[in-house]
Scaffold this motif. Sequence first.
Motif, PDB file in Angstrom:
ATOM      1  N   VAL A   1     -71.368 -17.104 -75.448  1.00 30.35           N
ATOM      2  CA  VAL A   1     -72.565 -16.717 -75.108  1.00 30.35           C
ATOM      3  C   VAL A   1     -73.230 -15.663 -75.985  1.00 30.35           C
ATOM      4  O   VAL A   1     -74.533 -15.643 -76.377  1.00 30.35           O
ATOM      5  N   GLY A   2     -72.336 -14.804 -76.573  1.00 36.44           N
ATOM      6  CA  GLY A   2     -73.010 -13.659 -77.502  1.00 36.44           C
ATOM      7  C   GLY A   2     -73.640 -14.422 -78.903  1.00 36.44           C
ATOM      8  O   GLY A   2     -74.757 -14.088 -79.225  1.00 36.44           O
ATOM      9  N   ILE A   3     -73.079 -15.406 -79.330  1.00 37.92           N
ATOM     10  CA  ILE A   3     -73.612 -16.246 -80.581  1.00 37.92           C
ATOM     11  C   ILE A   3     -74.885 -16.769 -80.140  1.00 37.92           C
ATOM     12  O   ILE A   3     -75.805 -16.952 -81.084  1.00 37.92           O
ATOM     13  N   THR A   4     -74.919 -17.409 -79.025  1.00 41.50           N
ATOM     14  CA  THR A   4     -76.157 -18.080 -78.539  1.00 41.50           C
ATOM     15  C   THR A   4     -77.499 -17.277 -78.190  1.00 41.50           C
ATOM     16  O   THR A   4     -78.422 -17.793 -77.708  1.00 41.50           O
ATOM     17  N   ARG A   5     -77.013 -15.866 -78.326  1.00 39.77           N
ATOM     18  CA  ARG A   5     -78.276 -14.974 -77.774  1.00 39.77           C
ATOM     19  C   ARG A   5     -79.198 -14.883 -78.902  1.00 39.77           C
ATOM     20  O   ARG A   5     -80.311 -14.409 -78.708  1.00 39.77           O
ATOM     21  N   ALA A   6     -78.694 -15.410 -80.411  1.00 44.76           N
ATOM     22  CA  ALA A   6     -79.554 -15.109 -81.620  1.00 44.76           C
ATOM     23  C   ALA A   6     -80.562 -16.312 -81.476  1.00 44.76           C
ATOM     24  O   ALA A   6     -80.553 -17.200 -81.572  1.00 44.76           O
ATOM     25  N   GLN A   7     -81.905 -15.745 -81.827  1.00 48.00           N
ATOM     26  CA  GLN A   7     -83.238 -16.682 -82.197  1.00 48.00           C
ATOM     27  C   GLN A   7     -83.196 -16.960 -83.468  1.00 48.00           C
ATOM     28  O   GLN A   7     -83.582 -18.192 -84.011  1.00 48.00           O
ATOM     29  N   LYS A   8     -83.151 -15.928 -84.304  1.00 43.78           N
ATOM     30  CA  LYS A   8     -83.262 -16.297 -85.830  1.00 43.78           C
ATOM     31  C   LYS A   8     -82.048 -15.943 -86.588  1.00 43.78           C
ATOM     32  O   LYS A   8     -81.696 -16.777 -87.483  1.00 43.78           O
ATOM     33  N   GLU A   9     -81.478 -14.940 -86.231  1.00 47.93           N
ATOM     34  CA  GLU A   9     -80.334 -14.529 -87.210  1.00 47.93           C
ATOM     35  C   GLU A   9     -79.073 -13.699 -86.439  1.00 47.93           C
ATOM     36  O   GLU A   9     -79.400 -12.946 -85.728  1.00 47.93           O
ATOM     37  N   LEU A  10     -77.831 -14.392 -86.573  1.00 46.48           N
ATOM     38  CA  LEU A  10     -76.763 -13.627 -86.082  1.00 46.48           C
ATOM     39  C   LEU A  10     -76.034 -13.015 -87.220  1.00 46.48           C
ATOM     40  O   LEU A  10     -75.427 -13.719 -88.231  1.00 46.48           O
ATOM     41  N   ASN A  11     -75.694 -11.730 -87.064  1.00 46.64           N
ATOM     42  CA  ASN A  11     -74.836 -11.033 -88.108  1.00 46.64           C
ATOM     43  C   ASN A  11     -73.363 -10.778 -87.235  1.00 46.64           C
ATOM     44  O   ASN A  11     -73.529 -10.079 -86.155  1.00 46.64           O
ATOM     45  N   ILE A  12     -72.081 -11.148 -87.695  1.00 49.00           N
ATOM     46  CA  ILE A  12     -71.149 -10.871 -87.136  1.00 49.00           C
ATOM     47  C   ILE A  12     -70.198  -9.836 -87.930  1.00 49.00           C
ATOM     48  O   ILE A  12     -69.966 -10.348 -89.170  1.00 49.00           O
ATOM     49  N   SER A  13     -69.697  -8.909 -87.553  1.00 43.98           N
ATOM     50  CA  SER A  13     -68.957  -8.148 -88.744  1.00 43.98           C
ATOM     51  C   SER A  13     -67.764  -7.592 -88.060  1.00 43.98           C
ATOM     52  O   SER A  13     -67.433  -7.351 -86.959  1.00 43.98           O
ATOM     53  N   ALA A  14     -66.873  -7.455 -88.993  1.00 39.19           N
ATOM     54  CA  ALA A  14     -65.244  -6.778 -88.660  1.00 39.19           C
ATOM     55  C   ALA A  14     -65.068  -5.957 -89.609  1.00 39.19           C
ATOM     56  O   ALA A  14     -65.344  -5.853 -90.795  1.00 39.19           O
ATOM     57  N   ALA A  15     -64.138  -4.937 -89.113  1.00 43.73           N
ATOM     58  CA  ALA A  15     -63.823  -3.743 -90.037  1.00 43.73           C
ATOM     59  C   ALA A  15     -62.002  -3.876 -90.400  1.00 43.73           C
ATOM     60  O   ALA A  15     -61.338  -4.463 -89.545  1.00 43.73           O
ATOM     61  N   LYS A  16     -61.890  -3.546 -91.655  1.00 39.71           N
ATOM     62  CA  LYS A  16     -60.419  -3.927 -92.261  1.00 39.71           C
ATOM     63  C   LYS A  16     -59.618  -2.704 -91.517  1.00 39.71           C
ATOM     64  O   LYS A  16     -58.701  -3.042 -91.224  1.00 39.71           O
ATOM     65  N   THR A  17     -60.237  -1.504 -91.388  1.00 41.10           N
ATOM     66  CA  THR A  17     -59.461  -0.586 -90.733  1.00 41.10           C
ATOM     67  C   THR A  17     -60.246   0.126 -89.613  1.00 41.10           C
ATOM     68  O   THR A  17     -61.353   0.034 -89.692  1.00 41.10           O
ATOM     69  N   ARG A  18     -59.784   0.327 -88.531  1.00 39.36           N
ATOM     70  CA  ARG A  18     -60.544   0.970 -87.311  1.00 39.36           C
ATOM     71  C   ARG A  18     -59.813   2.025 -86.644  1.00 39.36           C
ATOM     72  O   ARG A  18     -58.588   1.889 -86.596  1.00 39.36           O
ATOM     73  N   MET A  19     -60.372   2.992 -86.061  1.00 41.30           N
ATOM     74  CA  MET A  19     -59.376   4.265 -85.442  1.00 41.30           C
ATOM     75  C   MET A  19     -59.456   3.797 -84.074  1.00 41.30           C
ATOM     76  O   MET A  19     -60.727   3.629 -83.197  1.00 41.30           O
ATOM     77  N   ILE A  20     -58.285   3.394 -83.511  1.00 42.63           N
ATOM     78  CA  ILE A  20     -57.984   3.179 -81.996  1.00 42.63           C
ATOM     79  C   ILE A  20     -57.215   4.349 -81.490  1.00 42.63           C
ATOM     80  O   ILE A  20     -56.079   4.714 -82.219  1.00 42.63           O
ATOM     81  N   HIS A  21     -57.579   4.882 -80.285  1.00 44.46           N
ATOM     82  CA  HIS A  21     -56.481   5.994 -79.784  1.00 44.46           C
ATOM     83  C   HIS A  21     -56.210   6.981 -80.793  1.00 44.46           C
ATOM     84  O   HIS A  21     -55.201   7.470 -80.644  1.00 44.46           O
TER      85      HIS A  21
END
Length: 298
Positions: A233-253
Amino acid sequence: IPYKVIGGVNFYARREIKDLLAYLKTIDNGRDDLAVRRIVNVPKRGIGLTSINRVQEYASSRECSFYDALRAVDLIPNIGRGQAKLESFVAMIEHFKNDVQDMSVSELMEEVIKETGYIDALIHECESEEATSRIENIDELRNKIAAYEENCETQNEASTLSGFLEDVALVADIDSLDESTDYVVLMTLHSAKGLEFPHVYLAGMEDGLFPSYMTIMSDDPTEVEEERRLCYVGITRAQKELNISAAKTRMIHGETQMNKVSRFVKEIPENLLEVENHSYGSKKSAISFGGKDSSESQ
C-alpha cells in the motif's frame, strides 16, 4: 521543516506526554500553575477537586504560585482530609527536586515514572491496545531525552532539565506552524490507503520496525503477510518517485540498536531500485525508485 500530521495527534499534545512533561516542569521550578494542577492527582491519589480549588483560592488570596500554596497546605482553612495527600505529593516533588542535582534528565524521567507508578496506572486504566500505544509514546519521549543528552555531549555542553524543557518548547512552537504554508504530510500507512502523492518517503524500513519485532517472532505467518500487504500500500501511493530509507543505527527505548534492512525491501526486484550506500556501511542506506512512474514499478 514544516509538517502536518494526518490522522493523529501532535506528539506533545498527547495526554501521557503532557502529564510527564508537567512533572518535569514542576520539578524544574514549580511556577507553572497549569502543570502542577495537571499532575496533582495524576496518577489518581485521592485528591479531590474541592481540595484543589481551596488550594487555588489560597494561592490567589496570597498572590503566590499554586505550588507554593501546596507547600503551605497546613495553613489552608477547611482543607480537611486532603491535607495528608497533598503533603505527600509535595514531599514526592521535593524528593525529585533533590535528585535533579545528581541525576541526568534520563535518569530523572525513569525515577518519575517508577515512583509515580505512571505506567502501571496506564495499564490498569486503559484497554490493552491503547495502553500499549501510550507506552510506546512514553518510550519515544525517552528517546527524545536521550537524543538531547547525546547532542549536548557532542556540542560539549551540559545537559540540564531546564535545557531539555526549552528544547521541547521550541519544538512545540514549530508544531503550530500555519498550515497554509508549504509542508510535509506525515501519516501512517493505514491512513494513506486510497491516497496518492507525487513524492512518497517510507522511513524506518528495517526488520524490527517494519515488519515489527512482534510480527517477526510470531508463530502465525499471516501476520507477516498482513504487514507485507501494508508495505505494498505504501509503495503504490507514489505517483512519481518513491524513496525508501533505513538507518544502520536507531535509538529504541532510549538505547541505540542496529537493525537489518527490512525483508520487504529485499523482496523488491533490483532492476526497479536505485541504491545509495548499498554496502550499508554508513549511517544511512537510501533506496529509491528513481525516474519511474509508480504504476510502471508495480
